[in-house]
Design a protein around this motif. Structure first.
Motif, PDB file in Angstrom:
ATOM      1  N   SER A  81     -11.262   1.542   0.879  1.00 59.79           N
ATOM      2  CA  SER A  81     -11.825   0.843   0.297  1.00 59.79           C
ATOM      3  C   SER A  81     -13.122   1.296   0.269  1.00 59.79           C
ATOM      4  O   SER A  81     -13.804   2.224   1.210  1.00 59.79           O
ATOM      5  CB  SER A  81     -11.468  -0.759   0.519  1.00 59.79           C
ATOM      6  N   SER A  82     -13.878   0.227  -0.760  1.00 61.73           N
ATOM      7  CA  SER A  82     -15.168   0.911  -1.110  1.00 61.73           C
ATOM      8  C   SER A  82     -16.009   0.329   0.516  1.00 61.73           C
ATOM      9  O   SER A  82     -16.779   0.815   0.520  1.00 61.73           O
ATOM     10  CB  SER A  82     -15.763   0.433  -2.260  1.00 61.73           C
ATOM     11  N   GLU A 103      -7.408  13.096   5.753  1.00 64.98           N
ATOM     12  CA  GLU A 103      -7.881  11.509   4.837  1.00 64.98           C
ATOM     13  C   GLU A 103      -7.328  10.514   4.438  1.00 64.98           C
ATOM     14  O   GLU A 103      -6.711  10.792   3.077  1.00 64.98           O
ATOM     15  CB  GLU A 103      -9.306  12.488   4.235  1.00 64.98           C
ATOM     16  N   PRO A 104      -7.607   9.553   4.748  1.00 67.06           N
ATOM     17  CA  PRO A 104      -6.887   8.372   4.737  1.00 67.06           C
ATOM     18  C   PRO A 104      -7.782   8.391   3.253  1.00 67.06           C
ATOM     19  O   PRO A 104      -8.891   7.633   3.156  1.00 67.06           O
ATOM     20  CB  PRO A 104      -7.092   7.554   5.458  1.00 67.06           C
ATOM     21  N   THR A 105      -6.975   6.911   2.775  1.00 65.75           N
ATOM     22  CA  THR A 105      -7.491   6.413   1.132  1.00 65.75           C
ATOM     23  C   THR A 105      -8.511   5.459   2.092  1.00 65.75           C
ATOM     24  O   THR A 105      -7.123   4.444   2.362  1.00 65.75           O
ATOM     25  CB  THR A 105      -6.426   6.452   0.104  1.00 65.75           C
ATOM     26  N   GLN A 143     -15.781   2.309   3.222  1.00 68.09           N
ATOM     27  CA  GLN A 143     -16.226   3.280   3.400  1.00 68.09           C
ATOM     28  C   GLN A 143     -17.715   3.407   4.044  1.00 68.09           C
ATOM     29  O   GLN A 143     -17.997   4.469   4.794  1.00 68.09           O
ATOM     30  CB  GLN A 143     -15.870   4.197   2.518  1.00 68.09           C
ATOM     31  N   GLY A 176      -1.259   6.476   3.731  1.00 69.03           N
ATOM     32  CA  GLY A 176      -2.839   7.496   3.483  1.00 69.03           C
ATOM     33  C   GLY A 176      -3.362   5.955   3.385  1.00 69.03           C
ATOM     34  O   GLY A 176      -4.739   6.117   4.154  1.00 69.03           O
ATOM     35  N   VAL A 177      -2.801   4.944   3.032  1.00 66.99           N
ATOM     36  CA  VAL A 177      -3.801   3.804   2.879  1.00 66.99           C
ATOM     37  C   VAL A 177      -4.367   3.482   4.180  1.00 66.99           C
ATOM     38  O   VAL A 177      -3.063   3.127   5.359  1.00 66.99           O
ATOM     39  CB  VAL A 177      -3.446   3.115   1.826  1.00 66.99           C
ATOM     40  N   SER A 234       0.878  -1.186   0.270  1.00 67.30           N
ATOM     41  CA  SER A 234      -0.089   0.043  -0.038  1.00 67.30           C
ATOM     42  C   SER A 234       0.527   1.668  -0.044  1.00 67.30           C
ATOM     43  O   SER A 234       1.877   1.715   0.884  1.00 67.30           O
ATOM     44  CB  SER A 234      -0.677   0.321   0.803  1.00 67.30           C
ATOM     45  N   ARG A 261      -6.242   0.624   5.788  1.00 61.32           N
ATOM     46  CA  ARG A 261      -6.507  -0.707   5.514  1.00 61.32           C
ATOM     47  C   ARG A 261      -7.457  -1.215   6.569  1.00 61.32           C
ATOM     48  O   ARG A 261      -6.869  -1.769   7.966  1.00 61.32           O
ATOM     49  CB  ARG A 261      -5.950  -1.745   4.581  1.00 61.32           C
TER      50      ARG A 261
END
Length: 181
Positions: free
Chosen positions: A165-166, A161-163, A169, A56-57, A53, A59
């Motif tokens: 997955s859908s 804001e982190p990145t 979210q 900022g990701v 990753s 998980r």
């Protein structure tokens, strides 16, 4: 290898003894006997996973409501903040969380037992994350706990804001989430 229980004592930080010189380094990254002595029970790992990753990701926070997975996690490139949340209603630490910085340089590993949600955020430009699990991935039982649930108030040690997955979210808060007895 040193084993240090965190404030939720079932979550254990493992620190290996590293032997290094101008040629490089060597360390024992896993020893079944030392591990089981530290966790206080037999543990069988059935699956190894590897993820990559960018900064900022985030998980997680993931768990399986059936076929729960214990996870022994470590980083071999970069740095993450790793978080475990106790989802066992019968536990005195239900809804509490612990965290640890895991990196290629500190070589720490974290044991996250069954009954916990688990996640991490990447703090370096890139991170490679390895983990062993005690049960197989079962997507039909996978759940996501909201990383930003105000009741949990997790300090992710990350600005902005982190990145996500859908699925992450739309993760549920602790009040909405399915939990363990």
């Amino acid at each position: 290898m040193n084993a240090t229980p965190l404030t939720i004592p079932e979550v254990i930080l493992f620190t290996p003894k590293v032997f290094g010189d101008d040629r490089g380094f060597f360390y024992e990254s896993f020893n079944q006997k030392i591990f089981e002595d530290a966790v206080g029970r037999p543990v069988k790992f059935v699956q190894d996973n590897h993820s990559s990753s960018v900064k900022g990701v985030l998980r997680g926070l993931h768990y399986q409501i059936k076929q729960p997975q214990g996870k022994l996690v470590r980083v071999i490139l970069g740095e993450v903040l790793d978080v475990a949340v106790d989802l066992r209603k019968s536990s005195k630490t239900f809804g509490h969380w612990v965290s640890a910085h895991l990196s290629a340089s500190n070589r720490h590993q974290l044991w996250v037992p069954e009954g916990f949600a688990h996640g991490f955020v990447v703090l370096s430009d890139k991170a490679e994350f390895l983990y062993k699990t005690t049960d197989y991935y079962a997507p039909q039982y996978e759940r996501s706990l909201a990383w930003n649930d105000p009741k949990l108030s997790i300090n992710w040690d990350f600005e902005g804001e982190p990145t996500l997955s859908s699925k992450d979210q739309f993760a549920k808060t602790l009040e909405e989430a399915e939990t363990f007895n």
